[in-house]
Design a protein around this motif. Structure first.
Motif, PDB file in Angstrom:
ATOM      1  N   THR A 112       0.850  -1.190   0.000  1.00 34.42           N
ATOM      2  CA  THR A 112       0.000   0.000   0.000  1.00 34.42           C
ATOM      3  C   THR A 112       0.885   1.240   0.000  1.00 34.42           C
ATOM      4  OG1 THR A 112      -1.727   1.232   1.191  1.00 34.42           O
ATOM      5  CG2 THR A 112      -0.222  -0.083   2.538  1.00 34.42           C
ATOM      6  N   GLY A 113       0.425   2.272  -0.685  1.00 36.91           N
ATOM      7  CA  GLY A 113       1.191   3.512  -0.757  1.00 36.91           C
ATOM      8  C   GLY A 113       0.608   4.402  -1.839  1.00 36.91           C
ATOM      9  N   LEU A 114       1.114   5.604  -1.909  1.00 34.87           N
ATOM     10  CA  LEU A 114       0.626   6.573  -2.890  1.00 34.87           C
ATOM     11  C   LEU A 114       0.929   6.125  -4.320  1.00 34.87           C
ATOM     12  CD1 LEU A 114       1.893   9.846  -1.152  1.00 34.87           C
ATOM     13  CD2 LEU A 114      -0.505   9.119  -1.356  1.00 34.87           C
ATOM     14  N   SER A 115       0.196   6.692  -5.269  1.00 36.68           N
ATOM     15  CA  SER A 115       0.510   6.476  -6.675  1.00 36.68           C
ATOM     16  C   SER A 115       1.920   6.986  -6.944  1.00 36.68           C
ATOM     17  CB  SER A 115      -0.494   7.247  -7.549  1.00 36.68           C
ATOM     18  OG  SER A 115      -0.185   7.096  -8.912  1.00 36.68           O
ATOM     19  N   GLY A 116       2.735   6.168  -7.580  1.00 37.33           N
ATOM     20  CA  GLY A 116       4.112   6.566  -7.865  1.00 37.33           C
ATOM     21  C   GLY A 116       5.102   6.235  -6.768  1.00 37.33           C
ATOM     22  N   GLY A 168      -1.467 -13.762  11.042  1.00 43.31           N
ATOM     23  CA  GLY A 168      -0.134 -13.901  10.472  1.00 43.31           C
ATOM     24  C   GLY A 168      -0.105 -14.112   8.968  1.00 43.31           C
ATOM     25  N   GLU A 169      -1.278 -14.182   8.336  1.00 41.29           N
ATOM     26  CA  GLU A 169      -1.291 -14.443   6.894  1.00 41.29           C
ATOM     27  C   GLU A 169      -1.370 -13.173   6.056  1.00 41.29           C
ATOM     28  OE1 GLU A 169      -2.945 -18.931   6.354  1.00 41.29           O
ATOM     29  OE2 GLU A 169      -4.445 -17.341   6.290  1.00 41.29           O
ATOM     30  N   PHE A 170      -1.596 -12.032   6.690  1.00 39.57           N
ATOM     31  CA  PHE A 170      -1.663 -10.750   5.996  1.00 39.57           C
ATOM     32  C   PHE A 170      -0.422  -9.949   6.361  1.00 39.57           C
ATOM     33  CE2 PHE A 170      -2.945  -6.287   5.569  1.00 39.57           C
ATOM     34  CZ  PHE A 170      -3.631  -6.274   4.360  1.00 39.57           C
ATOM     35  N   ILE A 171       0.401  -9.677   5.385  1.00 42.72           N
ATOM     36  CA  ILE A 171       1.628  -8.910   5.610  1.00 42.72           C
ATOM     37  C   ILE A 171       1.471  -7.566   4.907  1.00 42.72           C
ATOM     38  CG2 ILE A 171       4.122  -8.821   5.233  1.00 42.72           C
ATOM     39  CD1 ILE A 171       4.030 -11.930   5.096  1.00 42.72           C
ATOM     40  N   GLU A 172       1.273  -6.525   5.711  1.00 47.58           N
ATOM     41  CA  GLU A 172       1.093  -5.185   5.144  1.00 47.58           C
ATOM     42  C   GLU A 172       2.466  -4.549   4.935  1.00 47.58           C
ATOM     43  OE1 GLU A 172      -2.122  -1.674   5.849  1.00 47.58           O
ATOM     44  OE2 GLU A 172      -1.082  -2.379   7.631  1.00 47.58           O
ATOM     45  N   VAL A 173       2.741  -4.198   3.689  1.00 49.28           N
ATOM     46  CA  VAL A 173       4.002  -3.532   3.347  1.00 49.28           C
ATOM     47  C   VAL A 173       3.676  -2.092   2.966  1.00 49.28           C
ATOM     48  CG1 VAL A 173       5.996  -3.477   1.808  1.00 49.28           C
ATOM     49  CG2 VAL A 173       5.066  -5.681   2.555  1.00 49.28           C
ATOM     50  N   PHE A 174       4.108  -1.177   3.799  1.00 48.14           N
ATOM     51  CA  PHE A 174       3.891   0.243   3.531  1.00 48.14           C
ATOM     52  C   PHE A 174       5.030   0.735   2.648  1.00 48.14           C
ATOM     53  CE2 PHE A 174       3.948   4.747   5.573  1.00 48.14           C
ATOM     54  CZ  PHE A 174       3.346   5.287   4.437  1.00 48.14           C
ATOM     55  N   VAL A 175       4.690   1.075   1.405  1.00 52.05           N
ATOM     56  CA  VAL A 175       5.675   1.617   0.479  1.00 52.05           C
ATOM     57  C   VAL A 175       5.659   3.131   0.691  1.00 52.05           C
ATOM     58  CG1 VAL A 175       6.441   1.714  -1.923  1.00 52.05           C
ATOM     59  CG2 VAL A 175       5.191  -0.299  -1.093  1.00 52.05           C
ATOM     60  N   LYS A 176       6.550   3.558   1.564  1.00 51.29           N
ATOM     61  CA  LYS A 176       6.548   4.944   2.041  1.00 51.29           C
ATOM     62  C   LYS A 176       7.378   5.831   1.115  1.00 51.29           C
ATOM     63  CE  LYS A 176       7.247   7.574   6.299  1.00 51.29           C
ATOM     64  NZ  LYS A 176       7.706   7.504   7.704  1.00 51.29           N
ATOM     65  N   CYS A 177       6.731   6.892   0.667  1.00 50.65           N
ATOM     66  CA  CYS A 177       7.396   7.840  -0.224  1.00 50.65           C
ATOM     67  C   CYS A 177       6.637   9.150  -0.128  1.00 50.65           C
ATOM     68  CB  CYS A 177       7.372   7.288  -1.659  1.00 50.65           C
ATOM     69  SG  CYS A 177       8.343   8.256  -2.829  1.00 50.65           S
ATOM     70  N   GLU A 234       3.640  -4.538   8.855  1.00 51.23           N
ATOM     71  CA  GLU A 234       4.665  -5.545   9.144  1.00 51.23           C
ATOM     72  C   GLU A 234       6.029  -5.120   8.590  1.00 51.23           C
ATOM     73  OE1 GLU A 234       1.073  -7.476  10.284  1.00 51.23           O
ATOM     74  OE2 GLU A 234       1.487  -6.298   8.487  1.00 51.23           O
ATOM     75  N   VAL A 235       6.015  -4.460   7.441  1.00 47.25           N
ATOM     76  CA  VAL A 235       7.261  -4.015   6.798  1.00 47.25           C
ATOM     77  C   VAL A 235       7.052  -2.603   6.255  1.00 47.25           C
ATOM     78  CG1 VAL A 235       9.002  -4.521   5.022  1.00 47.25           C
ATOM     79  CG2 VAL A 235       7.736  -6.407   6.071  1.00 47.25           C
ATOM     80  N   VAL A 236       8.074  -1.772   6.374  1.00 51.05           N
ATOM     81  CA  VAL A 236       8.072  -0.443   5.750  1.00 51.05           C
ATOM     82  C   VAL A 236       9.275  -0.368   4.827  1.00 51.05           C
ATOM     83  CG1 VAL A 236       8.201   2.056   6.097  1.00 51.05           C
ATOM     84  CG2 VAL A 236       7.008   0.630   7.776  1.00 51.05           C
ATOM     85  N   VAL A 237       9.040   0.008   3.573  1.00 52.34           N
ATOM     86  CA  VAL A 237      10.159   0.274   2.661  1.00 52.34           C
ATOM     87  C   VAL A 237      10.033   1.727   2.212  1.00 52.34           C
ATOM     88  CG1 VAL A 237      10.549  -2.104   1.936  1.00 52.34           C
ATOM     89  CG2 VAL A 237       8.891  -0.740   0.680  1.00 52.34           C
ATOM     90  N   GLU A 238      11.092   2.487   2.410  1.00 49.70           N
ATOM     91  CA  GLU A 238      11.087   3.914   2.062  1.00 49.70           C
ATOM     92  C   GLU A 238      11.762   4.078   0.707  1.00 49.70           C
ATOM     93  OE1 GLU A 238      11.680   6.802   5.277  1.00 49.70           O
ATOM     94  OE2 GLU A 238      12.138   5.093   6.575  1.00 49.70           O
ATOM     95  N   THR A 239      10.940   4.090  -0.332  1.00 49.37           N
ATOM     96  CA  THR A 239      11.490   4.042  -1.684  1.00 49.37           C
ATOM     97  C   THR A 239      12.132   5.348  -2.143  1.00 49.37           C
ATOM     98  OG1 THR A 239       9.303   4.535  -2.621  1.00 49.37           O
ATOM     99  CG2 THR A 239       9.911   2.207  -2.405  1.00 49.37           C
TER     100      THR A 239
END
Length: 199
Positions: A33-37, A124-133, A172-177
């Motif tokens: 999940t995260g903003l467009s782009g 434990g079956e849903f892993i939310e990855v925040f694509v932070k930008c 669960e995870v944050v990636v700062e692109t």
């Protein structure tokens, strides 16, 4: 509430656990999940490739791709966005039951909608990855020219401009692109999956 009547769930003789055992990995839903782009699709494509090379059975559901078929009758109103995510959640649940690792790349701006998908699955079956930008960086990238159209008033209700985006509270995870290289984002998610023994 079900619109259909006179229906009965038909059980299989093969369980989700049987399928996971056959594939030698668990079948989480990895929800980007995260903003467009922000890089949701880009990171998910590379993660799918990394999982394939690892020998895992994974499949990616991408926001634009799904709107070409399953959800082509939906627009971008709050109600249609909600239905879009509901349908994807149900498809992801089926893929989870099939023993596949499912990657989904959707803006999915509303916390409540993402939480409803989480509730469809076991703990434990849903892993939310925040694509932070930052919205500024997303707007600079603007790979589809959507921010430019939104600023020009050609697109109404655009997330991050004149429609809200509710950041995950406990992903669960944050990636700062805007700070990490692509391979670092993929590595962070792969490390999480290995540490938690999904793969």
């Amino acid at each position: 509430m079900l619109a259909s009547t006179n229906i009965t769930w038909h059980n299989s003789k093969v369980t989700k656990e049987d399928r996971q055992k056959q594939k030698n990995h668990k079948s989480p839903v990895i929800w980007f999940t995260g903003l467009s782009g922000s890089g949701k699709s880009t990171v998910s494509v590379e993660l799918e490739k990394a999982l394939y090379e690892h020998g895992a059975h994974a499949y990616r559901l991408d926001g634009d791709n799904v709107r070409h078929g399953l959800n082509k009758n939906l627009g971008f109103s709050p109600e249609d966005r909600k239905e879009n995510i509901r349908r994807i959640g149900e498809v992801a649940k089926l893929m989870n039951d099939a023993g596949l690792i499912t990657l989904t790349a959707f803006i999915s701006p509303y916390r409540e909608d993402r939480d409803q998908v989480r509730e469809l699955l076991e703990d434990g079956e849903f892993i939310e990855v925040f694509v932070k930008c930052s919205v500024e960086e997303c707007e600079k990238r603007d790979p589809k020219g959507l921010y430019q159209k939104a600023r020009a008033g050609e697109i109404k209700g655009f997330t991050g401009i004149d429609a809200p985006y509710e950041e995950p509270k406990n992903p669960e995870v944050v990636v700062e692109t805007d700070k990490m290289e692509l391979h670092e984002s993929v590595e962070a998610i792969m490390n999480y999956l290995k540490e938690k023994q999904y793969i």
